[in-house]
Design an enzyme around this catalytic site. Structure first.
Site, PDB file in Angstrom:
ATOM      1  N   GLU A 152      28.334  12.979  16.308  1.00 28.34           N
ATOM      2  CA  GLU A 152      28.045  14.030  16.855  1.00 28.34           C
ATOM      3  C   GLU A 152      27.563  14.824  15.337  1.00 28.34           C
ATOM      4  O   GLU A 152      26.427  15.471  15.629  1.00 28.34           O
ATOM      5  CB  GLU A 152      29.115  15.063  17.287  1.00 28.34           C
ATOM      6  CG  GLU A 152      28.503  16.474  17.588  1.00 28.34           C
ATOM      7  CD  GLU A 152      29.532  17.265  17.266  1.00 28.34           C
ATOM      8  OE1 GLU A 152      29.287  18.283  16.654  1.00 28.34           O
ATOM      9  OE2 GLU A 152      30.877  17.244  17.863  1.00 28.34           O
ATOM     10  N   HIS A 153      28.053  14.978  14.483  1.00 24.96           N
ATOM     11  CA  HIS A 153      27.724  15.414  13.354  1.00 24.96           C
ATOM     12  C   HIS A 153      26.446  14.659  12.780  1.00 24.96           C
ATOM     13  O   HIS A 153      25.208  15.203  12.391  1.00 24.96           O
ATOM     14  CB  HIS A 153      28.791  15.223  12.219  1.00 24.96           C
ATOM     15  CG  HIS A 153      29.483  16.516  12.129  1.00 24.96           C
ATOM     16  ND1 HIS A 153      29.745  17.186  11.050  1.00 24.96           N
ATOM     17  CD2 HIS A 153      30.539  16.628  13.083  1.00 24.96           C
ATOM     18  CE1 HIS A 153      30.773  18.022  11.284  1.00 24.96           C
ATOM     19  NE2 HIS A 153      31.425  17.726  12.534  1.00 24.96           N
ATOM     20  N   HIS A 204      33.103  12.135  17.366  1.00 23.72           N
ATOM     21  CA  HIS A 204      32.686  13.481  16.685  1.00 23.72           C
ATOM     22  C   HIS A 204      32.102  13.148  15.221  1.00 23.72           C
ATOM     23  O   HIS A 204      31.114  13.978  14.953  1.00 23.72           O
ATOM     24  CB  HIS A 204      34.230  14.015  16.231  1.00 23.72           C
ATOM     25  CG  HIS A 204      34.128  15.293  15.801  1.00 23.72           C
ATOM     26  ND1 HIS A 204      34.610  15.425  14.207  1.00 23.72           N
ATOM     27  CD2 HIS A 204      33.422  16.416  15.728  1.00 23.72           C
ATOM     28  CE1 HIS A 204      34.259  16.657  13.875  1.00 23.72           C
ATOM     29  NE2 HIS A 204      33.630  17.216  14.483  1.00 23.72           N
ATOM     30  N   GLU A 252      37.061  19.503   7.969  1.00 23.09           N
ATOM     31  CA  GLU A 252      37.296  20.261   8.979  1.00 23.09           C
ATOM     32  C   GLU A 252      38.723  19.798   9.523  1.00 23.09           C
ATOM     33  O   GLU A 252      39.419  20.668   9.820  1.00 23.09           O
ATOM     34  CB  GLU A 252      36.484  19.637  10.057  1.00 23.09           C
ATOM     35  CG  GLU A 252      35.058  20.087  10.176  1.00 23.09           C
ATOM     36  CD  GLU A 252      34.242  19.526  11.258  1.00 23.09           C
ATOM     37  OE1 GLU A 252      34.771  19.304  12.226  1.00 23.09           O
ATOM     38  OE2 GLU A 252      33.074  19.504  11.018  1.00 23.09           O
TER      39      GLU A 252
END
Length: 474
Positions: free
Chosen positions: A97-98, A94, A174
């Protein structure tokens, strides 16, 4: 946090773990689908012709024509997710992905997103246990533009601590918003960790916070170089495009990227057969309504015997989908003991999958009473099976949903992409309605008897923490 990602068009809540940004909203977990590999072709009176190509560098291209509007949805799916991370470095898929939006030598940070916004497009990205995906929805004439950008960042990503460390703070925030401040999300984490004793599906997709705090530029680049490349990717294009033209564009863009010879077979530790009933209780001062969630370890489409996944899908629909389901009718209408009661099955997994039963009791009904009533409904299905009416209604609804779903080109791209990421083929997607039609009442009962065994499950109880310490923390 599972992917989202199943073999029916009914959708599950999309679990987003990224703060909104201009022209960009990233998601983590399920890709807003219950049924990633359903067919929309044979179920329709006007079958859709799906084209499937493989480039010489190993990249697979799937094209789904949809001429109703001059737009296309372009998605690139990488065969890597959180379950492929090295133990002790969770959240890396993840995190990368950022970081994929941080630019290359050819296109500096923000240029890709700015171009998509300028041409009136939309973009997004998502991470699951089994895959990572990036997509754009743009006017047809801009398809080559986004393909060029994606091909460039497939191997050209450049990272410095100046961009990596602030983005690490973003994913930690997040976690605060989506997990730390969400009791049900934290309950899900604990259930997954208890359900998967050996398999990496027991790790959260977003990662364990303590490990997220240690993620570095070197971690991200090593992961990128290990897993990203044309031979580890599938491009799905749905919309106003000719398959042969899309193929030519793919050759001109993705076809110029060299294979990544490091990419190898996906091998993960597997889960031993469950032997013990497991339960856990989580108390949180922010809980307004008690909640029960039980998750059974069951086969995915990729790991099931022939016809077994489809039988489990029909079982989930009969047991807990909608106002005519067994759980809702029995526990919310006939008794009534529940505010809500439902079930779901996520067959879209490369390894074992999850079957969930969940709900909240009415005021005055304890979670233990609600659990006992839920167990009674499940036991009745195991002992007596399902009626012919229930069976036909479930199958008709599943197939009808598949037909209606072709109105959304982005959803079509998601189904095919998630299917190809988790062990299915284009043909498996197209034949799904026929396999659903073939499911019998006996197969549904057998599935319930075999897989809804409490020894295969973890039951989580979410309650309000009323202790003095909890009041101080809140």
């Amino acid at each position: 946090m599972s992917s989202t990602q199943k073999f029916s068009p009914r959708s599950v809540p999309q679990q987003s773990h990224s703060a909104p940004r201009p022209a960009l909203r990233r998601t983590i977990g399920a890709v807003a689908i219950l049924g990633a590999t359903l067919s929309i072709g044979p179920a329709s009176a006007d079958p859709i012709n799906i084209s499937d190509f493989t480039l010489s560098n190993g990249l697979e291209l799937v094209v789904i024509p949809d001429r109703r509007a001059p737009v296309v949805t372009h998605m690139i799916w990488y065969k890597v997710g959180s379950a492929d991370e090295t133990p002790g470095i969770s959240g890396l898929a993840h995190f990368l992905e950022h970081l994929m939006f941080k630019g290359t030598a050819k296109h500096p940070t923000g240029e890709f997103s700015k171009v998509v916004a300028t041409i009136g497009g939309q973009e997004n990205a998502f991470t699951s246990n089994d895959y990572t995906g990036y997509f754009q929805r743009v006017p047809t004439e801009q398809l080559k533009t986004v393909m060029e950008f994606e091909a460039d960042r497939m191997t050209g990503l450049q990272l410095t601590d100046a961009v990596v460390l602030p983005e690490r703070d973003v994913i930690l925030e997040e976690w605060n918003q989506r997990i730390g401040n969400n009791p049900r999300a934290r309950l899900n984490e604990q259930i997954d960790a208890a359900l998967f004793l050996n398999h990496p599906y027991g790790r959260p997709v977003i990662g364990w916070r303590r490990e997220m705090e240690q993620l570095s530029r070197d971690d991200a680049l090593a992961f990128y170089r290990r897993f990203y490349g044309p031979n580890g990717a599938v491009v799905v294009i749905a919309g106003d495009v000719d398959p042969e033209q899309a193929h030519k564009l793919a050759e001109a863009t993705y076809g110029t990227v060299k294979r990544n010879e490091i990419i190898g077979p996906r091998k993960r530790p597997q889960e031993p057969p469950p032997v013990a009933v497991r339960s856990l209780t989580m108390a949180d001062a922010r809980v307004e309504q008690p909640f029960l969630q039980r998750v059974y370890l069951v086969p995915s489409f990729a790991t099931a015997a022939k016809g077994e996944s489809e039988a489990i899908e029909v079982l989930a629909h009969i047991l807990g989908s909608g106002s005519s389901s067994r759980l809702y009718r029995t526990l919310s209408v006939d008794k009534p003991v529940a505010v809500m009661a439902a079930a779901s099955y996520d067959s879209s997994a490369l390894d074992m999958a999850k079957f969930s039963v969940y709900g909240s009791p009415r005021p005055g009904v304890t979670l233990q009473q609600f659990e006992a009533e839920t167990d009674a409904v499940i036991a009745d299905v195991i002992a007596k099976g399902v009626s012919a009416d229930e069976l036909e209604r479930a199958k008709s609804r599943l197939i009808a949903d598949a037909i209606y779903a072709q109105d959304n080109q982005a959803t079509m791209a998601r189904w095919y992409g998630a299917a190809l990421m988790t062990g299915a083929s284009v043909q498996d997607v197209q034949r799904w309605p026929d396999r659903i039609r073939a499911v019998t009442a006996a197969e549904v009962q057998d599935a319930a008897r075999k897989w809804l065994d409490k020894k295969r499950s973890v039951t989580g109880f979410l309650i309000k923490d009323t202790s003095p310490q909890a009041e101080k923390r809140s």
